[in-house]
Design a protein around this motif. Sequence first.
Motif, PDB file in Angstrom:
ATOM      1  N   ASP A 234     -54.288   3.504  30.597  1.00 23.83           N
ATOM      2  CA  ASP A 234     -54.088   2.312  30.138  1.00 23.83           C
ATOM      3  C   ASP A 234     -54.414   1.886  28.717  1.00 23.83           C
ATOM      4  O   ASP A 234     -53.644   1.139  27.958  1.00 23.83           O
ATOM      5  CB  ASP A 234     -55.060   1.299  30.995  1.00 23.83           C
ATOM      6  N   LYS A 238     -52.088  -0.061  24.609  1.00 21.91           N
ATOM      7  CA  LYS A 238     -52.523  -0.810  23.234  1.00 21.91           C
ATOM      8  C   LYS A 238     -52.450  -0.298  21.759  1.00 21.91           C
ATOM      9  O   LYS A 238     -52.629  -0.866  21.091  1.00 21.91           O
ATOM     10  CB  LYS A 238     -54.150  -1.323  23.132  1.00 21.91           C
ATOM     11  N   THR A 239     -51.607   0.945  21.930  1.00 23.69           N
ATOM     12  CA  THR A 239     -51.562   1.777  20.800  1.00 23.69           C
ATOM     13  C   THR A 239     -50.344   1.199  19.816  1.00 23.69           C
ATOM     14  O   THR A 239     -49.416   0.738  20.764  1.00 23.69           O
ATOM     15  CB  THR A 239     -51.471   3.180  21.039  1.00 23.69           C
ATOM     16  N   GLU A 240     -50.367   1.590  18.690  1.00 27.23           N
ATOM     17  CA  GLU A 240     -49.179   0.923  17.827  1.00 27.23           C
ATOM     18  C   GLU A 240     -47.830   1.904  18.441  1.00 27.23           C
ATOM     19  O   GLU A 240     -46.909   1.300  18.352  1.00 27.23           O
ATOM     20  CB  GLU A 240     -49.401   1.405  16.389  1.00 27.23           C
TER      21      GLU A 240
END
Lengths: 261, 261
Positions: A234, A238-240
Amino acid sequence: MTENAVEIKNLSMEYFDKERNPRRVLDNVSLNIRKGEFISLLGPSGCGKTTLLRIIADLQKPTSGSVRLAGQNTKEARLSHKFGMVFQTPALLEWRSVLENVELPLELRKVPKKERRERALEQIKTVDLKGYENSYPRELSGGMQQRVGIARALAAEPEILLMDEPFSALDEFTKERLHGDLLRIWRSTNKTVIFVTHNISEAVYLSDRVCVLSANPARLAAVEEIHLPRPREDAVLKTEEYFKTVSHIREIFEEKYNENI
Amino acid sequence: MKKDRLQSILLPILPGAVILVLLQSGIIHKLLKIKILQLPKPMDILVALTENLTKIFSDAAVTMFPAVCGLILGALLGYGVALLVTALPNGGYGCLFIITMINSVPIAALAPLMNRWFSGVLAPKLAVIIIAASGAMAVNAFRGLNDLPQNVLELMRVNAASKLKVFTKLRIPNSLPSVFTALKIGVPAAMLATIIAEFFSSETAGLGYMIKYSLKVGNQKQVGWAYIAVVSVFSILLYEVICLAEHLLLKRYRGKRRINK
């Protein structure tokens, strides 16, 4: 050299609409899908992505071009149980319990009763439905029903798993949970997965490669390698890099549609 | 819960009891200006019933045996036609058309005709009942055999199921609820057909014959009414037997409980 699980060559599909005008749903699509790959067919409704999957599954015949699955044509592959399919809706038989639904493909393959039961129970465990073997589909929520559908497709242990927007009818939370389950199952079974979706972030999160299909004309607009790390958790969401990839694919769509409309 | 149950028993019984009391007291007769000869009082009918009990039961046997046999045979014929039509759609539709066409001929017209076609007393009666009972079964069973979601049929295809397996694993189990619907429609149809067939029969026994005969004879009116009551009771009993069988056999098709997970 990795082996190809599916080879699609110059595939076109045309049909005549109500006014008897020819409509092209697929235009000269060529694609090789590697063994063990998780690949998504991404595009808006009506772009022919489901048609492409159905041609691979031998549910529809193309107008021209060919599909080979490990050297076999689609009919041979279907008759020799090369692939399993998960549908958009669970397609469960309401008079059969969860266990009996999962056993169905094994019954059709004439697997002996005892082995059938063992394999079905194992797959029910895999999709996290242990304890619901004797429940009936109507007693389950939509997400649980879809998991029964996945267990059923897995039970026959096909080399290729075809998934036709399997999570599109589910709420966001259930969907994310099933994404995790699917990736875990894929990792442990090493299957080739062909996943049809109209959801960009879903395609990016799950896939090794995303095939972007454009409508009018229905073409393979781009094939994007997804370089996000595996195993994907998951946290990746949230990573760039994840955002960049999603934006990049979104841009491809914008380009395509500005061009064509 | 208990109150609901009591209500569901009392609500139908009470109005019935009130009507019986009104009939017995003669109020209805006065209000509607009906003579006792036209509608005997309930107690007189009951007395006639108890006095003629043995005779009535032997007549009931004469009637119910062909009614039940005819219902079963008609159901089998109707289901067979539905199977045939489903298996051979090209030639089969004609069959369904013929059976519904014959079914639409009024029973009162069929009964004398069957007396000319078949000899004896049982055969013409059976023929009328079979025709009356087969239509509903053919139409309903055809629906049950064919009313299937597209994706379930495709699931069978993906799993390389033979045409026979599609019948045994999918179509036939899917048709069972419709079979019981058809049987429930078939009970009153079969009873009606039996009674009317007996009106035209050369036989001098059976509930239908006795209704016709008793209502004609001056001092036998209440006996005729006793027979009418018995026909109703047997018709309801037969219906209830089918409901019970449905309850016992179709447990898998019922229930609405959902688990959320």
